[in-house]
Design a protein around this motif. Structure first.
Motif, PDB file in Angstrom:
ATOM      1  N   ASN A  39      -0.821   5.711   4.551  1.00 24.05           N
ATOM      2  CA  ASN A  39       0.693   5.631   5.600  1.00 24.05           C
ATOM      3  C   ASN A  39       0.917   4.100   5.917  1.00 24.05           C
ATOM      4  N   LEU A  40       2.003   4.192   5.848  1.00 28.06           N
ATOM      5  CA  LEU A  40       2.669   2.645   6.940  1.00 28.06           C
ATOM      6  C   LEU A  40       2.001   2.563   8.091  1.00 28.06           C
ATOM      7  N   PRO A  41       2.270   0.926   8.180  1.00 28.25           N
ATOM      8  CA  PRO A  41       2.336  -0.187   7.201  1.00 28.25           C
ATOM      9  C   PRO A  41       1.293  -0.169   6.564  1.00 28.25           C
ATOM     10  N   ASN A  42       1.555  -0.611   5.106  1.00 27.38           N
ATOM     11  CA  ASN A  42       0.654  -1.326   4.314  1.00 27.38           C
ATOM     12  C   ASN A  42       0.896  -2.917   4.450  1.00 27.38           C
ATOM     13  N   VAL A  43       0.190  -3.038   4.910  1.00 24.93           N
ATOM     14  CA  VAL A  43       0.456  -4.566   4.877  1.00 24.93           C
ATOM     15  C   VAL A  43      -1.071  -5.777   3.700  1.00 24.93           C
ATOM     16  N   SER A  44      -0.350  -6.795   3.131  1.00 28.37           N
ATOM     17  CA  SER A  44      -0.672  -7.375   2.612  1.00 28.37           C
ATOM     18  C   SER A  44      -2.150  -7.489   2.418  1.00 28.37           C
ATOM     19  N   ILE A  45      -2.656  -6.642   1.161  1.00 27.76           N
ATOM     20  CA  ILE A  45      -4.644  -7.079   1.600  1.00 27.76           C
ATOM     21  C   ILE A  45      -5.487  -8.623   0.450  1.00 27.76           C
ATOM     22  N   PHE A  46      -4.092  -9.211   0.224  1.00 28.59           N
ATOM     23  CA  PHE A  46      -4.413 -10.967  -0.319  1.00 28.59           C
ATOM     24  C   PHE A  46      -4.334 -11.572   0.938  1.00 28.59           C
ATOM     25  N   LYS A  47      -5.048 -11.991   1.678  1.00 28.38           N
ATOM     26  CA  LYS A  47      -4.797 -13.212   2.405  1.00 28.38           C
ATOM     27  C   LYS A  47      -3.998 -14.645   2.188  1.00 28.38           C
ATOM     28  N   GLU A  48      -3.650 -15.447   2.892  1.00 27.26           N
ATOM     29  CA  GLU A  48      -3.153 -16.584   2.184  1.00 27.26           C
ATOM     30  C   GLU A  48      -3.651 -17.488   1.544  1.00 27.26           C
ATOM     31  N   ASN A  49      -5.302 -17.722   2.073  1.00 26.90           N
ATOM     32  CA  ASN A  49      -5.682 -18.845   1.433  1.00 26.90           C
ATOM     33  C   ASN A  49      -5.373 -18.347  -0.727  1.00 26.90           C
ATOM     34  N   GLY A  72      -1.626 -21.775 -15.044  1.00 24.49           N
ATOM     35  CA  GLY A  72      -2.184 -20.384 -15.074  1.00 24.49           C
ATOM     36  C   GLY A  72      -1.784 -19.245 -15.165  1.00 24.49           C
ATOM     37  N   GLY A  73      -1.918 -17.902 -15.361  1.00 23.91           N
ATOM     38  CA  GLY A  73      -0.953 -16.584 -15.866  1.00 23.91           C
ATOM     39  C   GLY A  73      -1.111 -15.361 -15.055  1.00 23.91           C
ATOM     40  N   LEU A  74       0.003 -15.511 -13.810  1.00 23.40           N
ATOM     41  CA  LEU A  74      -0.462 -14.058 -13.255  1.00 23.40           C
ATOM     42  C   LEU A  74       0.243 -12.977 -13.908  1.00 23.40           C
ATOM     43  N   PHE A  75      -0.407 -11.474 -13.970  1.00 23.63           N
ATOM     44  CA  PHE A  75       0.424  -9.433 -14.233  1.00 23.63           C
ATOM     45  C   PHE A  75      -0.005  -9.076 -12.888  1.00 23.63           C
ATOM     46  N   ILE A  76       1.115  -8.867 -12.601  1.00 25.01           N
ATOM     47  CA  ILE A  76       0.814  -8.555 -11.860  1.00 25.01           C
ATOM     48  C   ILE A  76       1.643  -7.171 -12.045  1.00 25.01           C
ATOM     49  N   ILE A  77       0.435  -5.774 -12.294  1.00 21.24           N
ATOM     50  CA  ILE A  77       1.240  -4.596 -12.163  1.00 21.24           C
ATOM     51  C   ILE A  77       1.121  -3.953 -11.120  1.00 21.24           C
ATOM     52  N   THR A  78       2.454  -3.376  -9.638  1.00 20.49           N
ATOM     53  CA  THR A  78       1.846  -2.912  -8.831  1.00 20.49           C
ATOM     54  C   THR A  78       2.952  -1.575  -9.388  1.00 20.49           C
ATOM     55  N   ASP A  79       2.575  -0.780  -7.764  1.00 20.21           N
ATOM     56  CA  ASP A  79       2.918   0.917  -8.451  1.00 20.21           C
ATOM     57  C   ASP A  79       3.252   1.629  -7.182  1.00 20.21           C
ATOM     58  N   GLN A  80       3.291   2.472  -7.256  1.00 22.57           N
ATOM     59  CA  GLN A  80       3.838   3.277  -5.598  1.00 22.57           C
ATOM     60  C   GLN A  80       3.783   2.787  -4.520  1.00 22.57           C
ATOM     61  N   MET A  81       3.975   3.471  -3.755  1.00 25.34           N
ATOM     62  CA  MET A  81       3.729   2.762  -1.937  1.00 25.34           C
ATOM     63  C   MET A  81       1.918   3.931  -2.251  1.00 25.34           C
ATOM     64  N   PRO A  82       1.332   3.667  -1.350  1.00 25.72           N
ATOM     65  CA  PRO A  82       1.238   2.215  -1.071  1.00 25.72           C
ATOM     66  C   PRO A  82       0.612   0.723  -1.672  1.00 25.72           C
ATOM     67  N   SER A  83       0.220   1.066  -2.908  1.00 23.30           N
ATOM     68  CA  SER A  83       0.161   0.201  -3.892  1.00 23.30           C
ATOM     69  C   SER A  83       1.240  -1.574  -3.190  1.00 23.30           C
ATOM     70  N   LYS A 117       4.098   8.348   4.656  1.00 21.26           N
ATOM     71  CA  LYS A 117       3.572   8.820   4.728  1.00 21.26           C
ATOM     72  C   LYS A 117       3.363   9.313   3.337  1.00 21.26           C
ATOM     73  N   THR A 118       1.723   9.628   3.230  1.00 22.08           N
ATOM     74  CA  THR A 118       1.119   9.457   1.768  1.00 22.08           C
ATOM     75  C   THR A 118       1.807  11.446   1.708  1.00 22.08           C
ATOM     76  N   LYS A 119       0.953  12.127   2.579  1.00 21.39           N
ATOM     77  CA  LYS A 119       1.595  13.390   2.475  1.00 21.39           C
ATOM     78  C   LYS A 119       3.083  13.760   1.859  1.00 21.39           C
ATOM     79  N   ASP A 120       3.752  12.833   1.894  1.00 21.07           N
ATOM     80  CA  ASP A 120       4.810  13.078   1.972  1.00 21.07           C
ATOM     81  C   ASP A 120       5.511  13.433   0.241  1.00 21.07           C
TER      82      ASP A 120
END
Length: 302
Positions: A105-115, A129-140, A224-227
């Motif tokens: 559920n919200l909030p979905n804070v960043s899992i990646f640290k600043e460093n 380098g090359g970065l490939f971000i595949i993101t998806d629905q809440m909460p990801s 909320k994910t139940k929604d």
């Protein structure tokens, strides 16, 4: 020496449904023209450190099969990200990163640290380098928002909904699949994709968008994910999919970034009690393997 980071962030559907999905044992990947027939391609590190739900031997086995058939050296990685870690590989993959292993559920804070974010950015921008971000629905989407933002992408922490309830097809005829380096690669043209619910993002102006949502979509913004467990409740706030991308490329300094806002196109799953196909094994998804190969190829063109 130039490197590629391949970051893969995803959830392809609500988590309760994901629990009912398994890798398709009948999905067998053989390539007639692999880039590295001797299996000596660049090392790809696969993130298992950021509460990643998909594993290479589980629901992301289809992805692993394609990558290994192409001849890349694919390895699990279970540690924080830093420049020393990145120096060991040419591609870094992170799939289905989550802010918390069970509270979505919200909030979905960043899992990646600043460093970690800065290490990835400097490695991409400065060292090619090359970065490939595949993101998806809440909460990801929320969990990777800060990382994507560092490269200029504003990821929307919601869930896409096709307003007519039909299959989420992206193709040339509809006009939501666009020409690009990864859809128009010579000999590997991609003419159609299918998605199964994801999110979207606002790209920076310099990005090359290759797939868009458009007016046929809404992005709902549940707290909320139940929604999302069954049908989306229509009292949940939403925004239009107009001018919202779900696939894009970006050249960043000496490096490259690709972002895609749905995980399903890179899986090969059997879903639910009826074992419905979802991902690269689906009849509508004949070009998905080519897209994955093209993205890896593009990230290596440095």
């Amino acid at each position: 020496m130039k490197f590629v980071v391949f970051a893969f962030f995803l959830i392809s559907m609500p988590m309760l449904i994901l629990a009912q999905s398994v890798s398709d044992p009948h999905f067998v990947m053989r390539l007639e023209d692999p880039l590295y027939p001797a299996k000596d391609g660049p090392v790809i590190l696969y993130d298992q450190y950021h509460h990643n739900a998909f594993t290479l031997g589980g629901q992301f086995k289809g992805f692993a099969d394609v990558v290994q058939a192409e001849g890349y050296q694919l390895q699990n990685h279970n540690a924080s990200i830093d420049r020393k870690v990145l120096s060991k590989a040419k591609i870094f993959v992170t799939v289905n990163a989550l802010s918390h292993p069970s509270d979505w559920n919200l909030p979905n804070v960043s899992i990646f640290k600043e460093n970690e974010i800065e290490a990835l950015y400097r490695w991409v921008h400065d060292e090619g380098g090359g970065l490939f971000i595949i993101t998806d629905q809440m909460p990801s989407a929320g969990a990777v928002g800060c990382l994507a933002e560092r490269f200029g992408f504003n990821v929307i922490n919601g869930i896409t909904y096709h307003k007519d309830g039909q299959a989420e097809l992206f193709n040339r005829d509809i006009g939501n699949l666009l020409p690009s380096a990864v859809t128009d690669r010579e000999g590997h043209t991609v003419n159609q994709l299918r998605c199964w619910g994801g999110s979207g993002f606002i790209p920076p102006e310099e990005a090359e968008v290759f797939s868009v949502l458009g007016n046929a979509y809404r992005i709902y913004l549940p707290s909320k994910t139940k929604d999302m467990e069954r049908a989306i409740q229509h009292d949940i706030p939403y925004i239009s999919g107009r001018n919202i991308a779900n696939g894009a490329l970006l050249e960043c300094g000496n490096g490259r970034v690709c972002i895609f806002a749905d995980a399903s196109p890179f899986t090969a799953l059997l879903k639910g009690i009826n074992s419905k196909k979802q991902g690269m094994n689906h009849p509508d998804a004949g070009d998905h393997v080519k897209l994955l190969r093209n993205i890896l190829w593009w990230l290596n063109q440095q």
